[in-house]
Design a protein around this motif. Structure first.
Motif, PDB file in Angstrom:
ATOM      1  N   SER A 229     -10.302 109.000  26.371  1.00  0.00           N
ATOM      2  CA  SER A 229     -11.182 109.829  27.191  1.00  0.00           C
ATOM      3  C   SER A 229     -10.631 109.990  28.602  1.00  0.00           C
ATOM      4  N   VAL A 230      -9.934 108.976  29.079  1.00  0.00           N
ATOM      5  CA  VAL A 230      -9.346 109.037  30.420  1.00  0.00           C
ATOM      6  C   VAL A 230      -8.306 110.147  30.497  1.00  0.00           C
ATOM      7  N   GLU A 231      -7.454 110.246  29.475  1.00  0.00           N
ATOM      8  CA  GLU A 231      -6.420 111.282  29.451  1.00  0.00           C
ATOM      9  C   GLU A 231      -7.039 112.666  29.309  1.00  0.00           C
ATOM     10  N   ILE A 232      -8.059 112.777  28.473  1.00  0.00           N
ATOM     11  CA  ILE A 232      -8.736 114.062  28.296  1.00  0.00           C
ATOM     12  C   ILE A 232      -9.376 114.500  29.614  1.00  0.00           C
ATOM     13  N   ARG A 233      -9.996 113.541  30.297  1.00  0.00           N
ATOM     14  CA  ARG A 233     -10.630 113.841  31.585  1.00  0.00           C
ATOM     15  C   ARG A 233      -9.603 114.368  32.598  1.00  0.00           C
ATOM     16  N   LYS A 234      -8.411 113.793  32.600  1.00  0.00           N
ATOM     17  CA  LYS A 234      -7.369 114.235  33.522  1.00  0.00           C
ATOM     18  C   LYS A 234      -7.004 115.691  33.260  1.00  0.00           C
ATOM     19  N   ARG A 235      -6.877 116.061  31.976  1.00  0.00           N
ATOM     20  CA  ARG A 235      -6.525 117.440  31.635  1.00  0.00           C
ATOM     21  C   ARG A 235      -7.642 118.405  32.024  1.00  0.00           C
ATOM     22  N   VAL A 236      -8.888 117.995  31.768  1.00  0.00           N
ATOM     23  CA  VAL A 236     -10.026 118.852  32.110  1.00  0.00           C
ATOM     24  C   VAL A 236     -10.129 119.022  33.621  1.00  0.00           C
ATOM     25  N   THR A 237      -9.963 117.939  34.355  1.00  0.00           N
ATOM     26  CA  THR A 237     -10.029 118.003  35.819  1.00  0.00           C
ATOM     27  C   THR A 237      -8.939 118.908  36.372  1.00  0.00           C
ATOM     28  N   ALA A 238      -7.732 118.813  35.806  1.00  0.00           N
ATOM     29  CA  ALA A 238      -6.620 119.665  36.254  1.00  0.00           C
ATOM     30  C   ALA A 238      -6.926 121.133  35.986  1.00  0.00           C
ATOM     31  N   ALA A 239      -7.525 121.422  34.818  1.00  0.00           N
ATOM     32  CA  ALA A 239      -7.878 122.804  34.480  1.00  0.00           C
ATOM     33  C   ALA A 239      -8.956 123.341  35.419  1.00  0.00           C
ATOM     34  N   ARG A 240      -9.926 122.500  35.755  1.00  0.00           N
ATOM     35  CA  ARG A 240     -10.983 122.934  36.675  1.00  0.00           C
ATOM     36  C   ARG A 240     -10.414 123.184  38.075  1.00  0.00           C
ATOM     37  N   GLU A 241      -9.440 122.403  38.475  1.00  0.00           N
ATOM     38  CA  GLU A 241      -8.815 122.618  39.774  1.00  0.00           C
ATOM     39  C   GLU A 241      -8.080 123.954  39.815  1.00  0.00           C
TER      40      GLU A 241
END
Length: 245
Positions: A142-154
């Motif tokens: 979930s930590v890795e998925i969160r990083k990808r989602v956060t990067a996409a939102r940025e």
């Protein structure tokens, strides 16, 4: 982000959208900038579900009375779940199907096409076999998925930083879709084929483009490519004829 859950046996039009003699906000306004979760979607009365159509489109709800009009914000993320039949076992080879075709049609017809059109992603989830449940291999954390989602939102925040009230891809208008969802010829051909074979609406077309733009953002890709379009099309399960098998 707040998550609000509405129950089908307790939710009325007024409870969901708001209203009353002295208008109060409903669940969709309470879930503004959050998530509204509807479990067992076809168990809700059809007229209750239909009142969400315009708020999903406009991201606000207007309640009119004889002497005044009140507008409440309703920019929420709708998440819903449903079984494919009243028994829940349709298309499951390990279980008997106890629902007749008429019962299934009546059950599914509570969710109208216009409402489905306003939902960006529909996914059919099949039963998970024991072998996969017992598999010891680790999936993506979930930590890795969160990083990808956060990067996409940025990426999306930067894309829309000069625009008022536009913060992410789902909020794009038709004009913005034409600007930020430019397709090459192969992607256009793929989308055209899907539109014709699945008999998709113009609203579904826009939503496929928005989802494909988000998939591209998750890949950190500047342009939408055919694989992004293909993946977005696969996320329209309920648009397919015979989606139940």
């Amino acid at each position: 982000m707040q998550i609000y859950t509405a129950h089908f046996n307790k939710t009325t039009n007024v409870a969901l959208v708001g209203g009353g003699s002295y208008p109060q906000p409903g669940e969709i306004s309470m879930a503004h900038n959050g998530v509204l979760f509807l479990d067992e979607l076809p168990e809700f009365k059809r007229d209750v579900l239909e009142v969400m159509r315009q708020p999903l489109e406009d991201r606000e709800v207007t309640i009119s009375r004889a002497k005044f009009t009140v507008t409440y914000p309703s920019s929420f993320m709708l998440v819903a779940s449903m079984n494919p039949s009243p028994s829940g076992f349709f298309n499951d080879p390990s279980m008997p199907n106890t629902s007749s075709p008429h019962e299934m049609q009546r059950y599914l017809s509570k969710v109208s096409g216009p409402l489905l059109d306003r939902i960006d992603i529909h996914i059919e989830v099949t039963p998970v076999p024991f072998e996969k449940l017992a598999d010891d291999r680790k999936a993506e954390s979930s930590v890795e998925i969160r990083k990808r989602v956060t990067a996409a939102r940025e990426i999306q925040t930067k894309r829309f930083q000069e625009m008022e009230n536009i913060h992410y891809n789902a909020q794009m208008s038709s004009k913005l879709i034409r600007e930020y969802c430019v397709l090459d010829q192969q992607s256009k051909d793929l989308l055209k084929t899907a539109m014709e074979r699945l008999n998709l609406s113009a609203r579904a077309y826009d939503r496929i483009l928005k989802v494909s733009r988000t998939i591209a953002d998750l890949d950190n890709a500047p342009q939408i490519i055919p694989s992004h379009i293909a993946e977005a099309i696969q996320y329209r399960s309920l648009d397919r004829e015979g989606w139940l098998g």
